[in-house]
Design an enzyme around this catalytic site. Structure first.
Site, PDB file in Angstrom:
ATOM      1  N   LYS A 148       0.952  -1.087   0.084  1.00  0.00           N
ATOM      2  CA  LYS A 148      -0.188  -0.072  -0.101  1.00  0.00           C
ATOM      3  C   LYS A 148       0.976   1.238  -0.123  1.00  0.00           C
ATOM      4  O   LYS A 148       1.420   1.600   1.123  1.00  0.00           O
ATOM      5  CB  LYS A 148      -0.817  -0.016   1.379  1.00  0.00           C
ATOM      6  CG  LYS A 148      -2.321   0.462   1.092  1.00  0.00           C
ATOM      7  CD  LYS A 148      -2.406   2.136   1.209  1.00  0.00           C
ATOM      8  CE  LYS A 148      -1.618   3.176   2.167  1.00  0.00           C
ATOM      9  NZ  LYS A 148      -1.550   4.448   1.737  1.00  0.00           N
ATOM     10  N   GLU A 196       9.623   0.990  10.848  1.00  0.00           N
ATOM     11  CA  GLU A 196      10.667   2.176  10.392  1.00  0.00           C
ATOM     12  C   GLU A 196       9.937   3.539  10.337  1.00  0.00           C
ATOM     13  O   GLU A 196       9.116   3.855   9.609  1.00  0.00           O
ATOM     14  CB  GLU A 196      11.167   1.954   8.867  1.00  0.00           C
ATOM     15  CG  GLU A 196      11.836   0.658   8.767  1.00  0.00           C
ATOM     16  CD  GLU A 196      13.159   0.676   9.299  1.00  0.00           C
ATOM     17  OE1 GLU A 196      13.572   1.733   9.889  1.00  0.00           O
ATOM     18  OE2 GLU A 196      13.855  -0.404   9.503  1.00  0.00           O
ATOM     19  N   CYS A 212      13.779  10.585   6.932  1.00  0.00           N
ATOM     20  CA  CYS A 212      13.809  10.097   8.589  1.00  0.00           C
ATOM     21  C   CYS A 212      15.051  10.159   8.752  1.00  0.00           C
ATOM     22  O   CYS A 212      15.348  10.533  10.093  1.00  0.00           O
ATOM     23  CB  CYS A 212      13.081   8.898   8.277  1.00  0.00           C
ATOM     24  SG  CYS A 212      13.962   7.818   7.367  1.00  0.00           S
ATOM     25  N   GLU A 267      10.398  16.404  14.232  1.00  0.00           N
ATOM     26  CA  GLU A 267      11.014  16.200  12.995  1.00  0.00           C
ATOM     27  C   GLU A 267      10.329  17.346  12.126  1.00  0.00           C
ATOM     28  O   GLU A 267       9.099  17.337  11.882  1.00  0.00           O
ATOM     29  CB  GLU A 267      10.486  15.006  12.644  1.00  0.00           C
ATOM     30  CG  GLU A 267      11.060  14.305  11.217  1.00  0.00           C
ATOM     31  CD  GLU A 267      10.407  12.889  11.026  1.00  0.00           C
ATOM     32  OE1 GLU A 267       9.640  12.665  11.440  1.00  0.00           O
ATOM     33  OE2 GLU A 267      11.467  12.050  10.569  1.00  0.00           O
TER      34      GLU A 267
HETATM   35  P1  NAP Z   1       2.445   8.562   7.382  1.00  0.00           P
HETATM   36  O1  NAP Z   1       1.442   9.548   7.298  1.00  0.00           O
HETATM   37  O2  NAP Z   1       2.684   7.743   8.615  1.00  0.00           O
HETATM   38  O3  NAP Z   1       2.001   7.621   6.153  1.00  0.00           O
HETATM   39  C1  NAP Z   1       2.789   6.431   5.816  1.00  0.00           C
HETATM   40  C2  NAP Z   1       1.895   5.549   5.414  1.00  0.00           C
HETATM   41  O4  NAP Z   1       0.862   4.963   6.263  1.00  0.00           O
HETATM   42  C3  NAP Z   1       1.281   6.057   4.044  1.00  0.00           C
HETATM   43  O5  NAP Z   1       1.214   5.076   3.052  1.00  0.00           O
HETATM   44  C4  NAP Z   1      -0.274   6.519   4.678  1.00  0.00           C
HETATM   45  O6  NAP Z   1      -1.159   6.176   3.649  1.00  0.00           O
HETATM   46  C5  NAP Z   1      -0.435   5.118   5.616  1.00  0.00           C
HETATM   47  N1  NAP Z   1      -1.315   5.476   6.715  1.00  0.00           N
HETATM   48  C6  NAP Z   1      -1.891   6.420   7.343  1.00  0.00           C
HETATM   49  N2  NAP Z   1      -2.619   6.100   8.247  1.00  0.00           N
HETATM   50  C7  NAP Z   1      -2.872   5.031   8.301  1.00  0.00           C
HETATM   51  C8  NAP Z   1      -3.633   4.307   8.996  1.00  0.00           C
HETATM   52  N3  NAP Z   1      -4.592   4.508  10.130  1.00  0.00           N
HETATM   53  N4  NAP Z   1      -3.521   2.781   9.102  1.00  0.00           N
HETATM   54  C9  NAP Z   1      -2.555   2.234   7.950  1.00  0.00           C
HETATM   55  N5  NAP Z   1      -1.877   3.015   7.179  1.00  0.00           N
HETATM   56  C10 NAP Z   1      -1.870   4.369   7.442  1.00  0.00           C
HETATM   57  O7  NAP Z   1       3.778   9.258   7.202  1.00  0.00           O
HETATM   58  P2  NAP Z   1       4.227  10.095   6.023  1.00  0.00           P
HETATM   59  O8  NAP Z   1       3.740  11.523   6.328  1.00  0.00           O
HETATM   60  O9  NAP Z   1       3.628   9.553   4.632  1.00  0.00           O
HETATM   61  O10 NAP Z   1       5.867   9.734   5.924  1.00  0.00           O
HETATM   62  C11 NAP Z   1       6.851  10.536   6.831  1.00  0.00           C
HETATM   63  C12 NAP Z   1       7.193   9.848   7.874  1.00  0.00           C
HETATM   64  O11 NAP Z   1       7.929   8.709   7.603  1.00  0.00           O
HETATM   65  C13 NAP Z   1       8.173  10.571   8.755  1.00  0.00           C
HETATM   66  O12 NAP Z   1       7.944  10.797  10.092  1.00  0.00           O
HETATM   67  C14 NAP Z   1       9.379   9.984   8.370  1.00  0.00           C
HETATM   68  O13 NAP Z   1      10.701   9.904   9.311  1.00  0.00           O
HETATM   69  C15 NAP Z   1       8.858   8.683   8.442  1.00  0.00           C
HETATM   70  N6  NAP Z   1      10.248   7.577   7.495  1.00  0.00           N
HETATM   71  C16 NAP Z   1      10.685   6.651   8.166  1.00  0.00           C
HETATM   72  C17 NAP Z   1      11.708   6.000   7.486  1.00  0.00           C
HETATM   73  C18 NAP Z   1      12.479   5.088   8.109  1.00  0.00           C
HETATM   74  O14 NAP Z   1      12.824   4.306   7.442  1.00  0.00           O
HETATM   75  N7  NAP Z   1      12.695   5.105   9.412  1.00  0.00           N
HETATM   76  C19 NAP Z   1      11.810   6.291   6.138  1.00  0.00           C
HETATM   77  C20 NAP Z   1      11.128   7.214   5.549  1.00  0.00           C
HETATM   78  C21 NAP Z   1      10.078   8.123   6.194  1.00  0.00           C
HETATM   79  P3  NAP Z   1      -1.829   7.589   3.052  1.00  0.00           P
HETATM   80  O15 NAP Z   1      -0.757   8.061   2.282  1.00  0.00           O
HETATM   81  O16 NAP Z   1      -2.932   6.954   2.400  1.00  0.00           O
HETATM   82  O17 NAP Z   1      -2.274   8.232   4.245  1.00  0.00           O
END
Ligand code: NAP
Length: 488
Positions: free
Chosen positions: A185, A261, A295, A392
């Site tokens: 997804k 992650e 991240c 962040e």
């Molecule tokens: P996010 O809002 O958590 O979204 C990530 C994924 O989760 C998207 O596919 C999103 O879908 C989905 N999602 C959202 N709500 C959900 C729910 N209730 N149930 C299941 N899935 C759900 O994060 P983001 O803003 O896209 O990404 C940025 C974050 O990712 C930052 O905090 C960054 O640090 C972190 N990150 C971490 C790493 C690592 O390896 N540690 C790498 C890259 C990024 P939708 O898009 O449809 O909302």
């Protein structure tokens, strides 16, 4: 600069329906999600808006393909990954353009991500034939102990928008190598790259049902039943800590194997004995890779007092020399942030720091009326209570605080709930190793601004999550250990 016809060609080449069981199909509701170009705010494509029933169909397909894929010879699985690596390399220009159109970053950065993403396929193509077990004699000599590794089974992968392909391939690569099937997804903001990858994997010979892609606007509603479905055996999530915590709770119901992650708040620590040229080069990479939307991005700079002024001036000079613009344009270094919400959050954190007494050395404001641009920013004299040092920022902002002693530096670096990566710049070998040991993160960049490497175990501690992606550790996330006791 790319032409409008090139852009149209790569957009038209992508399947935009759901990819389930090797077939493209519309969502059961028929509704669609808009995908926008963050440089213009205009819709460039629509993708299927999957329903709960579509999600279940994707898992059905992964479950149906499970047994066949688990028993496919490891060499065959590896050859498919190798072919996928080659196809990604061949198609890198088109994949990069597609990524820039939906995500915003400059073409050169998208190209770098394609290379990085493809390397996971190359690395795990080699790992597929190195899955080992063990044979040993029980300590009392009476029995024999056979230990074997088996694929965990159907997986669910949820990925973010900031690295639309690499965050997928570092899950998909080891899962394919281990013999697992999967539902992926991608983020709703950037689904096109992953859909293009699904087509590419089919071209590489991946059998139907091994990889299924579902896009949806009702993300939580569609994902939760999958996470609670007893047929699912593994969840791997990359995204925010907030969502990750919720998914861990949901995964408790079936006691799923889970990898998380999550967010970061990386400190970038510069001691006064550091090579300042390499510290500034490292800072530019650690801060500006992916427009700061990583991240692993250096979120805060802790610089020893004696060199703080010079470091700040040099960093500000480099940051102010970067060219902003649509990522498809020639010579652009910094594209727009992904959406208005992200840009406004960056601005809010900068305003907070300025209100608390920080000095704007360069940048400090949004740029232009169209698109979601934010000026590369350096802030000096940032006080310990500024939100920027604790949250962040996910944007091109470098807040600089100072320290006097090594103990103070370590204390400041560890003063966070997060623990993904830290960067340390010093020429003193003993200090480098001492500080690397004391810093509470999953990874440390020692005189190095980018740690990501497919051959290394990527991952965090504390609120940055658990599990490792890449390296020899990466495939373990997709393997179960079974022990057979044997009487002779
Ligand atoms: P996010 O809002 O958590 O979204 C990530 C994924 O989760 C998207 O596919 C999103 O879908 C989905 N999602 C959202 N709500 C959900 C729910 N209730 N149930 C299941 N899935 C759900 O994060 P983001 O803003 O896209 O990404 C940025 C974050 O990712 C930052 O905090 C960054 O640090 C972190 N990150 C971490 C790493 C690592 O390896 N540690 C790498 C890259 C990024 P939708 O898009 O449809 O909302």
């Amino acid at each position: 600069m790319t032409s409008a016809s090139d852009e149209r060609r790569v957009l038209d080449a992508v399947g935009t329906d759901l990819y389930i069981g090797g077939r493209w199909r519309p969502s059961s509701s028929g509704s669609r999600i808009d995908v926008e170009d963050p440089a213009t705010g205009q819709t460039i494509a629509t993708v299927a808006d999957g329903s709960v029933a579509d999600g279940r169909a994707a898992l059905d397909a992964a479950v149906a393909a499970r047994a066949g894929w688990a028993t496919t010879p490891p060499r065959d699985r590896g050859e498919i990954l190798r072919r996928a690596y080659e196809l990604m390399t061949e198609r890198a220009d088109d994949l990069a353009l597609l990524m820039t159109l939906e995500m915003g970053k400059a073409l050169a950065e998208s190209k770098a991500e394609i290379t990085y993403a493809a390397e996971f396929f190359r690395w795990f193509s080699e790992e597929s034939v190195r899955i080992h077990g063990r044979w040993s004699v029980a300590p009392n000599g009476a029995t024999r102990l056979l230990t074997m590794k088996q694929p965990v089974g159907p997986c669910l992968f949820i990925t973010p928008w900031n690295f639309p392909l690499a965050m997928g391939t570092r899950k998909i690569g080891p899962a394919i190598a281990a013999g697992c099937t999967m539902v992926v997804k991608p983020a709703s903001a950037t689904p096109l790259s992953m859909l293009a990858l699904a087509g590419l994997l089919a071209d590489a010979g991946l059998p139907d049902g091994v990889l299924n892609v579902i896009t949806t606007r009702a993300t939580g509603e569609v994902m939760e039943p999958l996470i609670k479905d007893p047929r699912l055996r593994k969840l791997s999530f990359t995204g925010s800590t907030e969502v990750g915590k919720r998914l861990v709770e949901q995964s408790a119901e079936q006691l799923l194997r889970v990898s998380m992650e999550l967010g970061g708040n990386a400190p970038f620590v510069v001691f006064d004995d550091a090579d300042l040229d390499s510290a500034v080069d490292g800072a530019m990479l650690a801060k500006m890779r992916n427009i700061g939307e990583a991240c692993t991005a250096a979120n805060r700079f802790h610089v020893q007092a004696g060199i703080a002024e010079e470091f700040t001036a040099r960093l500000a000079q480099r940051m102010s020399g970067l060219k902003l613009g649509r990522g498809t344009e020639e010579g652009v270094d910094v594209g727009p942030l992904v959406d208005a919400k992200q840009r406004d959050k960056v601005d809010e954190l900068v305003r907070d720091a300025v209100d608390r007494g920080s000095r704007v050395v360069t940048g400090g404001a949004r740029v232009g009326e169209r698109g979601y641009f934010y000026a590369p920013t350096v802030l000096a004299d940032v006080p310990a209570d500024a939100r920027l040092l604790h949250e962040e920022v996910f944007g091109p902002v470098a807040p600089i605080a100072t320290f006097e002693t090594e103990d103070e530096a370590v204390e400041a670096a560890n003063d966070t709930e997060f623990g993904l990566v830290a960067y340390v710049f010093t020429r003193d070998l003993q200090r480098a190793l001492r500080v690397s040991e004391r810093i509470e993160t999953g990874m440390v960049g020692l005189n190095l601004g980018v740690v990501s490497n497919p051959a290394a175990p990527f991952g965090g501690v504390k609120w940055s999550g658990f599990g490792r992606e890449g390296g020899v550790e990466g495939i373990e996330e997709y393997l179960e250990t079974k022990y057979v006791g044997i009487a002779l």
